[in-house]
Structure formats: C-alpha cells, structure tokens
Design a protein around this motif. Structure first.
Motif, PDB file in Angstrom:
ATOM      1  N   GLY A 157       4.621 -17.594   8.217  1.00 45.51           N
ATOM      2  CA  GLY A 157       3.891 -16.517   7.570  1.00 45.51           C
ATOM      3  C   GLY A 157       2.409 -16.533   7.908  1.00 45.51           C
ATOM      4  O   GLY A 157       1.795 -15.486   8.155  1.00 45.51           O
ATOM      5  N   PHE A 158       1.813 -17.732   7.947  1.00 48.65           N
ATOM      6  CA  PHE A 158       0.393 -17.849   8.275  1.00 48.65           C
ATOM      7  C   PHE A 158       0.154 -17.586   9.762  1.00 48.65           C
ATOM      8  O   PHE A 158      -0.855 -16.996  10.152  1.00 48.65           O
ATOM      9  CB  PHE A 158      -0.127 -19.229   7.896  1.00 48.65           C
ATOM     10  CG  PHE A 158      -0.115 -19.485   6.415  1.00 48.65           C
ATOM     11  CD1 PHE A 158      -0.450 -18.473   5.520  1.00 48.65           C
ATOM     12  CD2 PHE A 158       0.242 -20.724   5.912  1.00 48.65           C
ATOM     13  CE1 PHE A 158      -0.438 -18.697   4.144  1.00 48.65           C
ATOM     14  CE2 PHE A 158       0.253 -20.960   4.546  1.00 48.65           C
ATOM     15  CZ  PHE A 158      -0.084 -19.944   3.660  1.00 48.65           C
ATOM     16  N   ALA A 159       1.093 -18.015  10.597  1.00 45.89           N
ATOM     17  CA  ALA A 159       0.972 -17.734  12.030  1.00 45.89           C
ATOM     18  C   ALA A 159       1.020 -16.226  12.280  1.00 45.89           C
ATOM     19  O   ALA A 159       0.257 -15.689  13.092  1.00 45.89           O
ATOM     20  CB  ALA A 159       2.087 -18.442  12.802  1.00 45.89           C
ATOM     21  N   LYS A 160       1.906 -15.551  11.567  1.00 45.41           N
ATOM     22  CA  LYS A 160       2.000 -14.091  11.694  1.00 45.41           C
ATOM     23  C   LYS A 160       0.687 -13.435  11.295  1.00 45.41           C
ATOM     24  O   LYS A 160       0.230 -12.472  11.933  1.00 45.41           O
ATOM     25  CB  LYS A 160       3.135 -13.566  10.817  1.00 45.41           C
ATOM     26  CG  LYS A 160       3.248 -12.052  10.780  1.00 45.41           C
ATOM     27  CD  LYS A 160       4.269 -11.589   9.742  1.00 45.41           C
ATOM     28  CE  LYS A 160       4.255 -10.071   9.597  1.00 45.41           C
ATOM     29  NZ  LYS A 160       5.175  -9.607   8.521  1.00 45.41           N
ATOM     30  N   CYS A 161       0.052 -13.947  10.249  1.00 48.99           N
ATOM     31  CA  CYS A 161      -1.216 -13.404   9.778  1.00 48.99           C
ATOM     32  C   CYS A 161      -2.295 -13.546  10.840  1.00 48.99           C
ATOM     33  O   CYS A 161      -3.036 -12.600  11.126  1.00 48.99           O
ATOM     34  CB  CYS A 161      -1.636 -14.112   8.491  1.00 48.99           C
ATOM     35  SG  CYS A 161      -3.193 -13.532   7.804  1.00 48.99           S
ATOM     36  N   ALA A 168      -6.192 -22.044  17.704  1.00 43.85           N
ATOM     37  CA  ALA A 168      -5.563 -22.557  16.494  1.00 43.85           C
ATOM     38  C   ALA A 168      -4.056 -22.305  16.510  1.00 43.85           C
ATOM     39  O   ALA A 168      -3.257 -23.167  16.135  1.00 43.85           O
ATOM     40  CB  ALA A 168      -6.192 -21.919  15.260  1.00 43.85           C
ATOM     41  N   LEU A 169      -3.662 -21.129  16.965  1.00 43.27           N
ATOM     42  CA  LEU A 169      -2.235 -20.813  17.054  1.00 43.27           C
ATOM     43  C   LEU A 169      -1.520 -21.764  18.002  1.00 43.27           C
ATOM     44  O   LEU A 169      -0.385 -22.165  17.767  1.00 43.27           O
ATOM     45  CB  LEU A 169      -2.038 -19.372  17.529  1.00 43.27           C
ATOM     46  CG  LEU A 169      -2.168 -18.265  16.483  1.00 43.27           C
ATOM     47  CD1 LEU A 169      -2.019 -16.903  17.151  1.00 43.27           C
ATOM     48  CD2 LEU A 169      -1.118 -18.424  15.390  1.00 43.27           C
ATOM     49  N   LEU A 219      -1.359  -6.608   9.301  1.00 44.28           N
ATOM     50  CA  LEU A 219      -2.222  -7.657   8.769  1.00 44.28           C
ATOM     51  C   LEU A 219      -2.204  -7.647   7.243  1.00 44.28           C
ATOM     52  O   LEU A 219      -2.065  -8.701   6.607  1.00 44.28           O
ATOM     53  CB  LEU A 219      -3.654  -7.480   9.290  1.00 44.28           C
ATOM     54  CG  LEU A 219      -4.685  -8.488   8.772  1.00 44.28           C
ATOM     55  CD1 LEU A 219      -4.242  -9.917   9.046  1.00 44.28           C
ATOM     56  CD2 LEU A 219      -6.056  -8.216   9.392  1.00 44.28           C
ATOM     57  N   VAL A 220      -2.341  -6.487   6.630  1.00 47.51           N
ATOM     58  CA  VAL A 220      -2.346  -6.402   5.168  1.00 47.51           C
ATOM     59  C   VAL A 220      -1.024  -6.900   4.586  1.00 47.51           C
ATOM     60  O   VAL A 220      -0.993  -7.511   3.516  1.00 47.51           O
ATOM     61  CB  VAL A 220      -2.631  -4.947   4.721  1.00 47.51           C
ATOM     62  CG1 VAL A 220      -2.507  -4.812   3.200  1.00 47.51           C
ATOM     63  CG2 VAL A 220      -4.029  -4.519   5.167  1.00 47.51           C
ATOM     64  N   LEU A 277      -5.377 -21.072   5.234  1.00 51.10           N
ATOM     65  CA  LEU A 277      -5.818 -21.113   6.627  1.00 51.10           C
ATOM     66  C   LEU A 277      -7.069 -21.961   6.789  1.00 51.10           C
ATOM     67  O   LEU A 277      -7.220 -22.698   7.777  1.00 51.10           O
ATOM     68  CB  LEU A 277      -6.072 -19.695   7.142  1.00 51.10           C
ATOM     69  CG  LEU A 277      -4.830 -18.810   7.307  1.00 51.10           C
ATOM     70  CD1 LEU A 277      -5.237 -17.388   7.675  1.00 51.10           C
ATOM     71  CD2 LEU A 277      -3.890 -19.385   8.373  1.00 51.10           C
ATOM     72  N   GLU A 278      -7.973 -21.875   5.828  1.00 47.16           N
ATOM     73  CA  GLU A 278      -9.190 -22.684   5.891  1.00 47.16           C
ATOM     74  C   GLU A 278      -8.868 -24.175   5.825  1.00 47.16           C
ATOM     75  O   GLU A 278      -9.554 -24.995   6.433  1.00 47.16           O
ATOM     76  CB  GLU A 278     -10.135 -22.304   4.749  1.00 47.16           C
ATOM     77  CG  GLU A 278     -10.915 -21.034   4.982  1.00 47.16           C
ATOM     78  CD  GLU A 278     -11.902 -21.175   6.135  1.00 47.16           C
ATOM     79  OE1 GLU A 278     -12.828 -21.996   6.054  1.00 47.16           O
ATOM     80  OE2 GLU A 278     -11.715 -20.453   7.142  1.00 47.16           O
TER      81      GLU A 278
END
Length: 371
Positions: free
Chosen positions: A247-251, A238-239, A361-362, A121-122
C-alpha cells in the motif's frame, strides 16, 4: 444528426468542385449559431486526430457528439478511483466569443487522512512522506484545488492577528488594544486571559497538525530546505532500496507519476484565477475572485477545524459576491486556428490524465470520519 456529417469529403474521381445553386429564401449570411456549431465540429475532429474516436449512432446535435466523445474517452481511460475519490464535472461549452473546456466544482467531497500514511513513510525514510505530501499540495497549481490544512493556516491568520505562536498572539492583541507592547513577564498571564475569550489560539491550530507548521503554510525554516531537497529521484531510490508495504509502495509510485505529470504541465493551461471570465456568461466575481470548491479534502487527522474553515471560506466568498465554482478552465476564441483548437483538445486530454493520477494518489489515504 448523423455522425457522417463530421466526416471529411472523399474524392473518388477527378473533377471540379461545383457550388450548388442557392435558393433565394436562404440568408446569405449565417448567424452565430452556425459559427458555434462549426467550432464544436472542429473540436470533435481535433479530438479524433489526437486519439479520441468519434461516437457512432444517431445524434440530435453536435453538442451531443462532443459530450459523448469525451464521455466515452473518460470511461475508457479513467480508473475507478477517478470517480470515487475526486469530485468535479467536465463541461464543454461554446459562447458567442469562445469555446471553453472547464471543470466545475462538485459537492459531496471525499475526506481522507494524511497522517497515517505520511508518518509511516517518514519512519522508513525521512523526507519520503513529506515528498508525497508536497506533490499532493501542488495540485491546486494545475487546476485541481484541494481543501487541506493550508486553508486552516490561512483562514485562522485574520482571527489570530497574523500570529503563529501564543506569545506572538498575546503581543499583537495587547498592542491592538493598548497601542504598546506588553511586558515580557506579563505575557503568560495574558495568554491565559485571552484563552478564556477566544475560541482558539495558535497552539490549538498547531495541534491540528502535530506541530508541523509547513502543513499550515506557516514559517518553518527548520524543515523547508530539507523538504525541498527531497525530489522524485530520492523517492525512486526509496522504492528500489527500501522494503515498503504494498500500500505504501503504491502511494509513492502514485506520487512520482503525478509529480512527473505536473512537471510536464509547464503551460498550466487549466490554471484559472477567475479574472478572465467571459462577460457573456453574465457572471461578476468582483475585484478579488475567490475559488469555491475542491476536488477532495485532505485532513492531517482531525477534521473539525478544517471543515469549519472551509465553511467560513465558502460562505465569505458567496456573501462578498466573489465566488467562482470552477477548478480549472481553458478556452480558444471562435476564430481560433485548427492548431489552437487541437492544442485545446490536447490540453484537456492532459488534464484528464493528471486527474486520473491525482485520484490514484488520494486513494492511497484512508477515509476520515467526521468528528
């Protein structure tokens, strides 16, 4: 006990309320058990009023009604992740003084790794990964403790003489031993000498988090301001503007949802420090109660040092007699008003909503293998 005992009386025709004649062998003053059952019945009706249907069928006790009512609600509203990624047991109990809703700690915690997701994500937007991590780190303030690298940073400080660098460690230890500061040119030699005598130095702890001091709770003035400036609106932008893998969007979506629920939890009804224990429980947590247990373990990458620090922390709390095994707790006195009882039901429902969001989230982080 029939569920109909909890129903409100229905007046089908006008008339007067007539008290039945009381048999002489029935005591005129009822004991505490009757009061406890009345409070539980009021709690069941309060929960029904906020959207939790009363269970049907035959029941042996009012306790069974309440437990079934909340169990049905949990099963109907919680995602599968709530059971698979977070650990805890909901308990609704009534003592001689109060009605309590509490979440007891549970063993066999899930261990996940944060690094793969946060670094990805970074790379998409600086600050986005740390925003997700910061949201996760706020869970402890809402009655959901997490064993993470902050525990490593905290536990190691007593061993490292409060030092956050090898140079500082060498200075502090030399001063402890000799009552004076070492010469600057002697510090590198001292570091190597101390390395032979000590299991780890601050640099070893920092390697556990790739040098990210803030994950340990250590001083990190260079990043602190920038991370605080990244808020939910930036994550939402950002979304909308960045191409993220599903997967990252879900996070990120899960972090935003949990962030909003945390902000709504202004009263923090389930945050509990241990001092307010009911004396009738017979538990004494000492002058400085220490929380034992968590809902999950979030490692950065490696797990060895984190698991070791968890073991030290829990063993110390048990040996000192200061351990309490509850994530969160809220209560009302037995003589609470109907409004107070309904607020307790609302607070518990809101807690379970946060629990569900936290689990989602986890679940976005990969499982960690113990080294």
């Amino acid at each position: 006990m029939k569920n109909s005992l909890l129903e409100r009386p229905r007046l089908t025709s006008p008339g007067r309320f007539v008290l039945p004649q009381i048999a002489t062998d029935i005591p005129t003053r009822l004991g505490k058990e009757s009061v406890k059952h009345q409070v539980l019945a009021k709690f069941a009706l309060a929960a029904e009023a906020i959207g939790l249907p009363l269970p049907g069928g035959d029941f042996v006790s009012i306790e069974e009604v309440v437990h079934q009512q909340w169990g049905n609600y949990y099963n109907a509203t919680m995602a599968p992740e709530s059971n698979h990624f977070l650990a805890g047991n909901l308990e609704i109990v009534v003592s001689n003084k109060r009605l309590e809703a509490r979440i007891a700690s549970s063993p066999n915690l899930v261990i996940v790794q944060a690094k793969p997701v946060i670094t990805a994500l970074e790379s998409k937007m600086p600050g986005l990964g740390w925003y997700v991590m910061d949201v996760l780190g706020r869970a402890a303030g809402h009655g959901m403790n997490v064993y993470d690298c902050h525990l490593v940073g905290y536990q190691s400080q007593s061993y490292l003489f409060e030092a956050e660098s090898d140079e500082e460690f060498a200075k502090n230890l030399f001063n402890e031993e000799h009552g004076s500061d070492p010469k600057a040119e002697d510090i590198p030699m001292l570091i190597e000498a101390y390395r032979d005598d000590y299991a780890y130095l601050p640099s070893d702890v920092l390697r556990q988090v790739d040098g990210h001091k803030h994950l340990l709770g250590w001083t990190d003035s260079s990043e602190a301001g920038r991370r605080r400036a990244f808020v939910s609106k930036h994550a939402e932008a950002a979304l909308a503007g960045i191409a993220l893998d599903p997967g990252f969007a879900k996070c990120v979506q899960a972090a935003i949802a949990l962030d909003k629920l945390f902000k709504k939890d202004k009263a923090r009804a389930f945050s509990w420090s241990g001092e307010e224990v009911d004396p009738e429980d017979g538990e004494d947590f000492g002058d400085y109660p220490e929380q034992v247990g968590a809902v999950c373990i979030v490692a950065w990458e490696e797990t060895d040092m984190l698991l070791e620090m968890i073991e030290h922390s829990e063993r110390g709390a048990y040996e000192n007699g200061t351990a309490y095994e509850y994530q969160g707790m809220a209560w009302v006195p037995l003589d609470a008003s109907s409004k107070e009882i309904k607020n307790l039901a609302r607070d518990l429902r809101a807690y379970l909503e946060r629990w569900n969001a936290m689990a989602l989230l986890v679940s976005c982080f990969p499982f960690a293998e113990e080294q």
